[in-house]
Design an enzyme around this catalytic site. Structure first.
Site, PDB file in Angstrom:
ATOM      1  N   HIS A 182      -6.487   2.225  -2.240  1.00  0.00           N
ATOM      2  CA  HIS A 182      -5.819   2.816  -3.397  1.00  0.00           C
ATOM      3  C   HIS A 182      -5.701   4.334  -3.258  1.00  0.00           C
ATOM      4  O   HIS A 182      -6.428   4.981  -2.490  1.00  0.00           O
ATOM      5  CB  HIS A 182      -6.577   2.473  -4.684  1.00  0.00           C
ATOM      6  CG  HIS A 182      -7.965   3.041  -4.736  1.00  0.00           C
ATOM      7  ND1 HIS A 182      -8.224   4.356  -5.081  1.00  0.00           N
ATOM      8  CD2 HIS A 182      -9.171   2.491  -4.473  1.00  0.00           C
ATOM      9  CE1 HIS A 182      -9.524   4.588  -5.042  1.00  0.00           C
ATOM     10  NE2 HIS A 182     -10.129   3.460  -4.658  1.00  0.00           N
ATOM     11  N   GLU A 226     -13.906  -3.590  -5.360  1.00  0.00           N
ATOM     12  CA  GLU A 226     -14.848  -2.751  -4.621  1.00  0.00           C
ATOM     13  C   GLU A 226     -16.264  -3.292  -4.784  1.00  0.00           C
ATOM     14  O   GLU A 226     -16.562  -4.030  -5.739  1.00  0.00           O
ATOM     15  CB  GLU A 226     -14.763  -1.312  -5.140  1.00  0.00           C
ATOM     16  CG  GLU A 226     -15.680  -0.302  -4.474  1.00  0.00           C
ATOM     17  CD  GLU A 226     -15.468  -0.156  -2.968  1.00  0.00           C
ATOM     18  OE1 GLU A 226     -15.643  -1.174  -2.257  1.00  0.00           O
ATOM     19  OE2 GLU A 226     -15.180   0.961  -2.511  1.00  0.00           O
TER      20      GLU A 226
END
Length: 213
Positions: A11, A84
């Site tokens: 990201h 994550e």
């Protein structure tokens, strides 16, 4: 030979990235202006690629990083299995000297083979790989999706790469990553293996002006 091409990105930048604050899976931060510019630069470079599907984690920073492709009408799925790693009780705070020592020792323990060692109140690399595998299996089962884009997170990408290339988790730190970097690989169905074509590529960001704090 039937194959699948995978574009895998981390990201774009968030304010937490800029400030050195631990995010993990428990902080659902947004891209900052620089992160949005990174996402736009990636889109401008790769919008011509005929993606069949866009996959993201369940956290908004990964979705925002590929929003341009979603807006084109490309089908999109979010999977929490791509989130994550959970850094546990230290998420959302700026690491102090004691925290830095904790993270250093934790990562050293992983590198030495203690990959079942979790973050305090969080996950271990083995935990993350276990939740990634069903998503990978699902993606590979969809043979009609010839070219896909996946938007994920830094540590999660390191763990995923060891899964894809049948490596021990102790090898994960060799996979470097920057915000909005690209890993491109090809999966050969007949050989049941991946070929790495591009690693931590940020050439699509070189036209951007360096941000100022």
């Amino acid at each position: 030979m039937k194959s699948k091409t995978i574009y895998l990105i981390r990201h774009g930048e968030t304010d937490y990235n800029r400030q050195g604050i631990v995010q993990g899976s428990g902080v659902n931060s947004e891209l900052n202006e620089w992160g949005k510019a990174q996402a736009e630069a990636f889109f401008d470079t790769y919008q011509h690629v005929p993606f069949d599907k866009v996959y993201t984690s369940a956290l908004q920073r990964t979705v925002q990083s590929v929003q341009g492709f979603i807006d084109l009408g490309i089908p999109h799925e979010s999977h929490a299995g791509l989130n994550e790693i959970s850094w546990g009780c230290r998420e959302g705070s700026i690491p102090n000297s004691m925290d830095n020592a904790y993270y250093r020792d934790l990562i050293l323990s992983w590198q030495s083979g203690q990959v079942d060692n979790p973050c305090e109140e969080g996950e271990s690399p083995a935990d993350v790989r276990a939740r990634q595998k069903p998503v990978v299996d699902l993606i590979l089962s969809r043979t009609h999706e010839r070219t896909i884009l996946i938007s994920m997170h830094g540590r999660a990408i390191r763990i995923l790469m060891t899964l894809l290339f049948n490596e021990p988790l102790t090898a994960m730190d060799k996979y470097e990553h920057s915000n909005l970097c690209l890993y491109r690989m090809k999966y050969l169905y007949s050989e049941n293996r991946f070929i790495l074509e591009t690693a931590n590529d940020i050439t699509h960001l070189l036209s951007l002006d360096i941000p100022h704090n």
